[in-house]
Motif scaffolding. Structure first.
Motif, PDB file in Angstrom:
ATOM      1  N   GLU A 102      16.396  23.665   3.279  1.00 61.87           N
ATOM      2  CA  GLU A 102      16.883  24.895   2.647  1.00 61.87           C
ATOM      3  C   GLU A 102      15.727  25.853   2.354  1.00 61.87           C
ATOM      4  OE1 GLU A 102      19.438  23.934  -0.668  1.00 61.87           O
ATOM      5  OE2 GLU A 102      20.751  22.746   0.618  1.00 61.87           O
ATOM      6  N   ARG A 123      16.855   5.548  -4.647  1.00 62.34           N
ATOM      7  CA  ARG A 123      17.711   6.739  -4.694  1.00 62.34           C
ATOM      8  C   ARG A 123      18.676   6.769  -3.520  1.00 62.34           C
ATOM      9  NH1 ARG A 123      14.467  11.956  -5.559  1.00 62.34           N
ATOM     10  NH2 ARG A 123      13.945  12.527  -3.465  1.00 62.34           N
ATOM     11  N   HIS A 162      21.790  27.731  -6.546  1.00 59.45           N
ATOM     12  CA  HIS A 162      20.735  27.736  -7.560  1.00 59.45           C
ATOM     13  C   HIS A 162      19.356  27.943  -6.901  1.00 59.45           C
ATOM     14  CE1 HIS A 162      21.572  23.918  -5.792  1.00 59.45           C
ATOM     15  NE2 HIS A 162      20.664  23.230  -6.451  1.00 59.45           N
ATOM     16  N   ARG A 163      19.122  27.206  -5.817  1.00 53.27           N
ATOM     17  CA  ARG A 163      17.826  27.279  -5.123  1.00 53.27           C
ATOM     18  C   ARG A 163      17.649  28.668  -4.489  1.00 53.27           C
ATOM     19  NH1 ARG A 163      18.664  22.950  -3.042  1.00 53.27           N
ATOM     20  NH2 ARG A 163      17.642  21.858  -4.745  1.00 53.27           N
ATOM     21  N   SER A 195      19.405  13.583 -12.004  1.00 53.22           N
ATOM     22  CA  SER A 195      20.345  13.638 -10.871  1.00 53.22           C
ATOM     23  C   SER A 195      19.916  12.774  -9.688  1.00 53.22           C
ATOM     24  CB  SER A 195      20.494  15.085 -10.382  1.00 53.22           C
ATOM     25  OG  SER A 195      21.135  15.857 -11.359  1.00 53.22           O
ATOM     26  N   ALA A 196      18.621  12.747  -9.399  1.00 52.07           N
ATOM     27  CA  ALA A 196      18.164  12.053  -8.189  1.00 52.07           C
ATOM     28  C   ALA A 196      18.422  10.548  -8.253  1.00 52.07           C
ATOM     29  CB  ALA A 196      16.672  12.325  -7.965  1.00 52.07           C
ATOM     30  N   LYS A 231      25.568  28.644   1.692  1.00 55.81           N
ATOM     31  CA  LYS A 231      25.032  27.919   0.523  1.00 55.81           C
ATOM     32  C   LYS A 231      23.781  28.609  -0.006  1.00 55.81           C
ATOM     33  CE  LYS A 231      23.060  23.742  -1.363  1.00 55.81           C
ATOM     34  NZ  LYS A 231      22.570  22.376  -1.250  1.00 55.81           N
ATOM     35  N   GLY A 238      22.743  15.436  -1.376  1.00 52.82           N
ATOM     36  CA  GLY A 238      23.012  15.154  -2.793  1.00 52.82           C
ATOM     37  C   GLY A 238      24.493  15.215  -3.133  1.00 52.82           C
ATOM     38  N   LYS A 290       5.017  18.389 -10.799  1.00 51.70           N
ATOM     39  CA  LYS A 290       4.965  18.172  -9.343  1.00 51.70           C
ATOM     40  C   LYS A 290       4.003  19.164  -8.698  1.00 51.70           C
ATOM     41  CE  LYS A 290       9.752  17.871  -8.982  1.00 51.70           C
ATOM     42  NZ  LYS A 290      11.045  17.713  -8.297  1.00 51.70           N
ATOM     43  N   ASP A 343      26.502  17.685  -2.853  1.00 51.37           N
ATOM     44  CA  ASP A 343      27.206  18.770  -2.167  1.00 51.37           C
ATOM     45  C   ASP A 343      28.626  18.422  -1.704  1.00 51.37           C
ATOM     46  OD1 ASP A 343      25.222  20.572  -2.622  1.00 51.37           O
ATOM     47  OD2 ASP A 343      24.332  20.458  -0.628  1.00 51.37           O
ATOM     48  N   ASP A 391      12.362  21.608  -9.095  1.00 48.28           N
ATOM     49  CA  ASP A 391      13.038  20.523  -9.809  1.00 48.28           C
ATOM     50  C   ASP A 391      14.443  21.010 -10.084  1.00 48.28           C
ATOM     51  OD1 ASP A 391      12.486  17.775 -10.725  1.00 48.28           O
ATOM     52  OD2 ASP A 391      13.375  18.535 -12.566  1.00 48.28           O
ATOM     53  N   SER A 392      15.410  20.206  -9.705  1.00 44.65           N
ATOM     54  CA  SER A 392      16.783  20.683  -9.761  1.00 44.65           C
ATOM     55  C   SER A 392      17.729  19.538 -10.070  1.00 44.65           C
ATOM     56  CB  SER A 392      17.158  21.338  -8.427  1.00 44.65           C
ATOM     57  OG  SER A 392      16.768  20.515  -7.347  1.00 44.65           O
TER      58      SER A 392
HETATM   59  P1  IMP Z   1      14.570  16.207  -8.066  1.00 40.42           P
HETATM   60  O1  IMP Z   1      14.453  17.690  -8.229  1.00 40.42           O
HETATM   61  O2  IMP Z   1      13.600  15.642  -7.093  1.00 40.42           O
HETATM   62  O3  IMP Z   1      14.547  15.521  -9.403  1.00 40.42           O
HETATM   63  O4  IMP Z   1      15.973  15.863  -7.415  1.00 40.42           O
HETATM   64  C1  IMP Z   1      17.052  16.710  -7.549  1.00 40.42           C
HETATM   65  C2  IMP Z   1      18.342  15.954  -7.319  1.00 40.42           C
HETATM   66  O5  IMP Z   1      19.394  16.794  -7.797  1.00 40.42           O
HETATM   67  C3  IMP Z   1      18.623  15.698  -5.851  1.00 40.42           C
HETATM   68  O6  IMP Z   1      18.161  14.454  -5.432  1.00 40.42           O
HETATM   69  C4  IMP Z   1      20.140  15.801  -5.816  1.00 40.42           C
HETATM   70  O7  IMP Z   1      20.704  14.591  -6.216  1.00 40.42           O
HETATM   71  C5  IMP Z   1      20.435  16.861  -6.876  1.00 40.42           C
HETATM   72  N1  IMP Z   1      20.449  18.218  -6.284  1.00 40.42           N
HETATM   73  C6  IMP Z   1      19.592  19.233  -6.529  1.00 40.42           C
HETATM   74  N2  IMP Z   1      19.898  20.309  -5.785  1.00 40.42           N
HETATM   75  C7  IMP Z   1      20.944  19.965  -5.045  1.00 40.42           C
HETATM   76  C8  IMP Z   1      21.696  20.649  -4.050  1.00 40.42           C
HETATM   77  O8  IMP Z   1      21.441  21.802  -3.671  1.00 40.42           O
HETATM   78  N3  IMP Z   1      22.709  19.955  -3.515  1.00 40.42           N
HETATM   79  C9  IMP Z   1      23.023  18.679  -3.894  1.00 40.42           C
HETATM   80  N4  IMP Z   1      22.350  17.979  -4.782  1.00 40.42           N
HETATM   81  C10 IMP Z   1      21.300  18.627  -5.366  1.00 40.42           C
END
Ligand code: IMP
Length: 191
Positions: free
Chosen positions: A16, A92, A176-177, A84-85, A171, A149, A52, A151, A68-69
């Motif tokens: 993305e 994972r 968000h991204r 979430s991860a 998307k 993830g 990170k 989605d 980070d999301s």
């Molecule tokens: P981290 O930022 O490495 O802690 O991981 C973010 C986690 O959030 C991912 O592994 C997904 O599980 C979830 N996530 C974040 N952004 C998305 C997205 O755009 N689609 C689906 N899952 C997301």
């Protein structure tokens, strides 16, 4: 500033980010010879994104972007959020995470959720953060094979398909991204 290292091993995010930043020369962790897990020990997206980015900046000295999301679900008081991860446990797995989410929401009619991303730009000139959110709802069963993830379970508001069914260009406009990266680009254009 055309060269940026992406501080991520997540193939979905990298795909993305590459589509969102076509004018930049993006380097992977492999390109800079970094092959360790990056720590994300904190309880906020900001702190984890900064950690990170800082880890990789200190490793290579180049401009770095870290994302980070996560998914914040209203009926679960914002969980899984920064966790979430690994929501479904270690190692994972998107499948385990999605199953865990469906189990936690079983029988709950409140399916409201939002994705949140914090992008940290870490350079010798300074550190900057860019935020994006995307509101939607969580389905009762997965639909679609694109994205990554959560989605297949996430339908953005105003749409009937999940992020795993919508094309990447769509998307990236809504997500968000995508929104966080728009803010980053506006910042860099002004600088
Ligand atoms: P981290 O930022 O490495 O802690 O991981 C973010 C986690 O959030 C991912 O592994 C997904 O599980 C979830 N996530 C974040 N952004 C998305 C997205 O755009 N689609 C689906 N899952 C997301």
């Amino acid at each position: 500033m055309t060269e940026i290292v992406l501080a991520s091993n997540n193939a979905g995010k990298i795909k993305e980010l590459k589509a969102l930043l076509p004018a930049f020369h993006l380097l992977s962790l492999k390109d800079i010879g970094f092959d360790l897990e990056i720590p994300e020990p904190f309880e906020t997206f900001e702190e984890n994104a900064k950690e990170k980015a800082k880890t990789i900046f200190e490793f290579c000295g180049k401009n770095v972007l870290a994302d980070d999301s996560g998914l914040c679900v209203s009926a679960l008081n914002g969980s899984p959020g920064v966790h979430s991860a690994y929501y479904g446990g270690h190692p994972r797995s998107d499948e385990k995470n999605n199953l865990q989410l469906l189990t936690a929401l079983k029988g709950n009619i409140n399916r409201e959720a939002n994705y949140k991303a914090i992008i940290c730009l870490y350079r010798k000139e300074g550190v900057h953060f860019f935020e994006g959110t995307c509101q939607g709802t969580i389905l009762e069963a997965p639909q679609g094979n694109a994205g990554f993830g959560y989605d297949p379970l996430f339908v953005p508001n105003g749409f009937t398909q999940t992020f795993a069914e919508l094309p990447l260009e769509v998307k990236n406009k809504l997500s968000h991204r995508g929104k966080a990266i728009e803010k980053l680009k506006a910042f860099l254009d002004k600088a």
